[in-house]
Design a protein around this motif. Structure first.
Motif, PDB file in Angstrom:
ATOM      1  N   UNK A  48       0.844  -1.208   0.000  1.00  0.00           N
ATOM      2  CA  UNK A  48       0.000   0.000   0.000  1.00  0.00           C
ATOM      3  C   UNK A  48       0.876   1.254   0.000  1.00  0.00           C
ATOM      4  N   UNK A  49       1.910   1.256   0.824  1.00  0.00           N
ATOM      5  CA  UNK A  49       2.801   2.422   0.882  1.00  0.00           C
ATOM      6  C   UNK A  49       3.499   2.618  -0.461  1.00  0.00           C
TER       7      UNK A  49
ATOM      8  N   UNK B 274       1.087   4.097  -2.907  1.00  0.00           N
ATOM      9  CA  UNK B 274       0.790   5.502  -2.585  1.00  0.00           C
ATOM     10  C   UNK B 274       1.950   6.405  -3.007  1.00  0.00           C
ATOM     11  N   UNK B 275       3.175   5.945  -2.735  1.00  0.00           N
ATOM     12  CA  UNK B 275       4.349   6.725  -3.162  1.00  0.00           C
ATOM     13  C   UNK B 275       4.365   6.874  -4.680  1.00  0.00           C
TER      14      UNK B 275
ATOM     15  N   UNK C 176       2.828  14.092  -9.398  1.00  0.00           N
ATOM     16  CA  UNK C 176       3.731  15.235  -9.509  1.00  0.00           C
ATOM     17  C   UNK C 176       4.256  15.382 -10.933  1.00  0.00           C
TER      18      UNK C 176
ATOM     19  N   UNK D  54       1.857   9.403  -5.821  1.00  0.00           N
ATOM     20  CA  UNK D  54       2.282  10.794  -5.572  1.00  0.00           C
ATOM     21  C   UNK D  54       3.343  11.226  -6.583  1.00  0.00           C
ATOM     22  N   UNK D  55       4.292  10.327  -6.844  1.00  0.00           N
ATOM     23  CA  UNK D  55       5.349  10.641  -7.818  1.00  0.00           C
ATOM     24  C   UNK D  55       4.758  10.880  -9.209  1.00  0.00           C
TER      25      UNK D  55
END
Lengths: 560, 62
Positions: free
Chosen positions: B29-30, B33-34, B41, B37-38
């Motif tokens: 999950x982390x 999510x990362x 961006x 976000x990347x």
């Protein structure tokens, strides 16, 4: 709370004065009607009394306690608040004692991820932020109150009832020397989060309570680190939680940490637990020497406020009107802005310089500022205390990416206070004039400062009434003269500042403070700025528009 | 922004699957999510990002 064996006022660094109750005239059966009674002599109540005194207005200041706050709650004073303190002639001891700062660091699992640098333009007189314990804030304000003939300070005077009337209020007061009534034309409720005035009138704060509890502990230690705000996300000492550290004068440090999920308040507040948690945090920051525990307390993040800060002739300010989360350091600072905002308006009204309808703008302006804090605070709070698994994951993703990428780093910055902009205020009717400017401070915003050639500052020259800044080319101008005549007729306290725009041919060689100011305000000959007594910009015009300027001035004096 | 050519998409598909396995159940999950976000961006377009979020939410767990 204080360590076992210590009384509530046994401080390591602060000697609490004891203020006796006084034999006031009402106790001898002398009934006088007071123009203003202020309930609560914390920083907000005392500031309101001092602002009113600047306008020659008398006030009675009531407080149920016999001394200052038992601990240091608010510690961050922002630049606009320093200007408020300056204008009530109280700023000197603050400058001497407080620790100014403009930098901060954020860490994730011990690694630095963000360097905060608050803007500090060269013309500003004060730093963006100062740290000072609340007891000193209260002491310095009280020194000014005690020196002021217009303020009738009554300690140990507990409000027991209030009856609102159309022309004021009747207050019931209990003191150790007896009970009495006070009659007032106006009442300012600055009696804090558990406001008695508010509850007596049956008014309630509305809004949100957020998840998460925080402990604030003040300790004394010799610790070599500059005055900066440090924020630690997920430090070894507090897995899953956040820690904030601030430096205060007298070697006092504020440690602020988040409780763990499921940790009870009672358990967290036990002295042994406080010591153990603080110790672990100090190990994290490399402090292995001795330290002493001064005081601690607990808080949770709330965004609560009254629907209306005005109830007839009764006005609410500070925590009595609004509770904001701690992260934006806006509890004290917004409260001081409340006191200043109502202070100049009520001061002008009671001096006969402004119409009473000016007071109608207090609640929309200051409640607007609170809602603005709420919008930022809600975001900060969701980051500092993620309410759900989704927010926890998003935060962990953002923080861990911050170690190697710049783009998410600003998310890890607990937002600091920005002064609110009164662009939507009824006193700012020509905000669209901002479109004429490419730069400079917008309508409703706090005026920037500038240093003059002689070392004084532009805002030193602002008045207690309206201040008009006229940018010229050195030649007499009939339209300007006519406008000044009309403004002077409107506002007996008007302060007119004439600033020379640089001659285009000479500009390159003759840079002086006037041309710097013209640049700062994006002005050319004919440009006009109108400042309110709280140094916010009521309006700006690239070229003189006398009708609009006069109408704005009239609105700022409560005249249609 | 132009869509990825099919051949590249196929490579992306396999790379994503392999990375989810490499992250492991505990960190998937982390990791995702990362990654989101990347990519958000990189994309630089909040409308497109919201659209992608909505498209990915649609039809979950029917």
């Amino acid at each position: 709370m204080r360590p076992a064996g210590k009384g509530p006022l046994d401080s390591l660094y602060f000697t609490y004065p004891h203020f006796p109750a006084r034999q006031v005239p009402e106790l001898d059966g002398v009934q006088a009607r007071h123009p203003v009674v202020i309930v609560g002599s914390g920083p907000i109540g005392m500031t309101a009394a001092l602002v009113l005194a600047r306008y020659g207005v008398r006030s009675v200041l009531l407080d149920r306690k016999a001394t200052f706050n038992d601990g240091s709650r608010a510690i961050c004073i922002a630049r606009p608040s320093m200007h408020i303190l300056e204008r009530i002639d109280a700023v000197a001891p603050f400058v001497a004692k407080a620790l100014g700062w403009r930098h901060g660091r954020s860490y994730y699992r011990g690694e630095p991820i963000f360097r905060l640098e608050m803007p500090h333009p060269p013309g500003e007189k004060y730093l963006p932020m100062y740290n000072l314990q609340q007891q000193y804030i209260e002491q310095f304000l009280h020194d000014a109150v005690a020196a002021c003939d217009l303020i009738d300070m009554r300690w140990q005077s507990d409000l027991t009832g209030i009856e609102a009337r159309t022309d004021g209020a009747r207050l019931a007061v209990r003191s150790p020397l007896g009970d009495y009534h006070l009659e007032a034309d106006y009442v300012l409720a600055a009696d804090g989060a558990r406001s008695k005035v508010r509850s007596e009138l049956g008014l309630r704060l509305k809004g949100e309570n957020y998840e998460g509890h925080y402990v604030i502990a003040d300790i004394r230690m010799d610790h070599d680190f500059p005055t900066e705000r440090r924020a630690f996300f997920e430090p070894d000492s507090n897995p899953g939680g956040t820690v904030l550290i601030h430096k205060q004068p007298d070697n006092i440090w504020r440690i602020d940490y988040q409780l763990r999920d499921g940790e009870s308040e009672q358990e967290a507040l036990a002295e042994d637990n406080i010591r153990a948690r603080v110790n672990a945090i100090l190990v994290d920051i490399g402090h292995s020497k001795a330290w002493e525990l001064e005081w601690w307390s607990i808080y949770s993040a709330n965004t609560l406020c009254l629907d209306d800060y005005r109830h007839g002739r009764i006005f609410f300010m500070g925590d009595a009107a609004h509770i904001v989360p701690i992260f934006g350091v806006r509890g004290l600072n917004n409260g001081l802005a409340d006191a200043d905002n109502l202070g100049w308006k009520l001061g002008l009204v009671l001096q006969g310089e402004a119409d009473e309808r000016l007071l109608d703008s207090y609640s929309p302006e200051r409640r607007g500022a609170t809602l603005d804090v709420f919008a930022n605070a809600a975001k900060s709070t969701r980051f500092m205390t993620p309410p759900t698994r989704g927010f926890r994951l998003a935060r962990e993703a953002a923080l861990s990416l911050s170690l190697t990428h710049e783009f998410p780093q600003r998310l890890a910055n607990p937002r600091q206070m920005q002064p609110y902009t009164y662009a939507q205020s009824p006193l700012t009717p020509y905000a669209q004039r901002d479109d004429e400017f490419a730069a400079g401070p917008g309508c409703g915003s706090a005026a920037p400062n500038a240093e003059m050639d002689d070392g004084s500052h532009l805002l030193d020259y602002a008045g207690d009434g309206l201040t008009v800044m006229l940018f010229g080319d050195g030649r007499e101008n009939a339209a300007e003269q006519a406008l000044l005549g009309q403004l002077n007729a409107l506002d007996s306290k008007l302060m007119a500042l004439r600033i020379q725009c640089p001659d285009k041919a000479a500009a390159i060689t003759e840079a002086d403070s006037h041309s710097a100011i013209a640049g700062l305000f994006d002005a050319e000959p004919g440009t006009c700025y109108l400042l309110r007594p709280d140094l916010h910009i009521a309006g700006r015009w690239k070229a003189l528009a006398a009708d609009e300027i006069l109408r704005t001035a009239r609105l700022c004096l409560g005249r249609a | 922004m132009s869509p990825m050519p099919f051949d590249d998409l196929e490579v992306a598909y396999e790379a994503l699957a392999t990375a989810i396995d490499a992250a492991g159940r505990e960190h998937e999950a982390l990791f995702l999510t990362k990654l989101a976000l990347l990519l958000g961006h990189e994309l630089g377009d909040i409308g497109a990002f919201r659209g992608a979020i909505q498209a990915a939410l649609d039809g979950l767990g029917d």
